[in-house]
Write an enzyme that holds these catalytic residues in place. Sequence first.
Site, PDB file in Angstrom:
ATOM      1  N   ALA A  95     -18.954  43.694 -88.952  1.00  0.00           N
ATOM      2  CA  ALA A  95     -17.804  44.475 -89.032  1.00  0.00           C
ATOM      3  C   ALA A  95     -18.414  46.003 -88.968  1.00  0.00           C
ATOM      4  O   ALA A  95     -18.001  46.814 -88.298  1.00  0.00           O
ATOM      5  CB  ALA A  95     -16.960  44.381 -90.302  1.00  0.00           C
ATOM      6  N   GLY A 105     -19.700  46.549 -85.655  1.00  0.00           N
ATOM      7  CA  GLY A 105     -18.276  46.514 -84.720  1.00  0.00           C
ATOM      8  C   GLY A 105     -17.718  47.933 -84.606  1.00  0.00           C
ATOM      9  O   GLY A 105     -17.389  48.531 -83.722  1.00  0.00           O
ATOM     10  N   ASP A 106     -17.788  48.422 -86.103  1.00  0.00           N
ATOM     11  CA  ASP A 106     -17.218  49.783 -86.273  1.00  0.00           C
ATOM     12  C   ASP A 106     -17.969  50.912 -85.451  1.00  0.00           C
ATOM     13  O   ASP A 106     -17.144  51.745 -84.682  1.00  0.00           O
ATOM     14  CB  ASP A 106     -17.085  50.049 -87.754  1.00  0.00           C
ATOM     15  CG  ASP A 106     -16.613  51.360 -88.089  1.00  0.00           C
ATOM     16  OD1 ASP A 106     -15.367  51.611 -87.888  1.00  0.00           O
ATOM     17  OD2 ASP A 106     -17.220  52.138 -88.677  1.00  0.00           O
ATOM     18  N   ALA A 107     -19.122  50.847 -85.352  1.00  0.00           N
ATOM     19  CA  ALA A 107     -19.979  51.834 -84.976  1.00  0.00           C
ATOM     20  C   ALA A 107     -19.783  51.745 -83.128  1.00  0.00           C
ATOM     21  O   ALA A 107     -19.858  52.588 -82.514  1.00  0.00           O
ATOM     22  CB  ALA A 107     -21.468  51.745 -85.242  1.00  0.00           C
ATOM     23  N   GLU A 148     -16.422  53.014 -82.293  1.00  0.00           N
ATOM     24  CA  GLU A 148     -16.593  54.561 -82.485  1.00  0.00           C
ATOM     25  C   GLU A 148     -17.311  55.077 -81.201  1.00  0.00           C
ATOM     26  O   GLU A 148     -17.052  56.322 -80.506  1.00  0.00           O
ATOM     27  CB  GLU A 148     -17.394  55.061 -83.568  1.00  0.00           C
ATOM     28  CG  GLU A 148     -17.452  56.612 -84.016  1.00  0.00           C
ATOM     29  CD  GLU A 148     -16.460  57.153 -84.380  1.00  0.00           C
ATOM     30  OE1 GLU A 148     -16.455  58.383 -84.086  1.00  0.00           O
ATOM     31  OE2 GLU A 148     -15.506  56.525 -84.896  1.00  0.00           O
TER      32      GLU A 148
END
Length: 140
Positions: A13, A16-18, A21
Amino acid sequence: MTRPVAWTIPALAYLGDAVMEVFVREHLVAKGLAHSAVLNREALKYVRASAQAVAADRLLPLLSEEETAWFHRGRNSKHLNFPKNADPADYRKATGLEVLFGYLHESGQNDRARELFAAGYELQKESMKKEEQKHEKSEN
């Protein structure tokens, strides 16, 4: 590259956030936006949990069985803390989406990740406008 199966759900997670982004930033710069204040304001429309939940709902019918399983692993993971301005259901979906993008990145499926990003966000402009209006009303 380490296989994503060995990674924890929180680690996927986080990654994946990065990944998401970077996709958001590339998309906004490609639109010709140049000022940091505008870029940051526009990026919030994509990275807010409610926007990610809308994108997840849009993507679910497009996912393979394996992709759906990774999304569910993230969505169903244990959450101890929710941001006070986020709906818990939206936050869970957002986490599922982040895990999916982390998995796709780590398994070398970057073209698929970009395809899903475009499907989840590019086609949801009307939903994003409604979400933005809802968010602006709640701030007032």
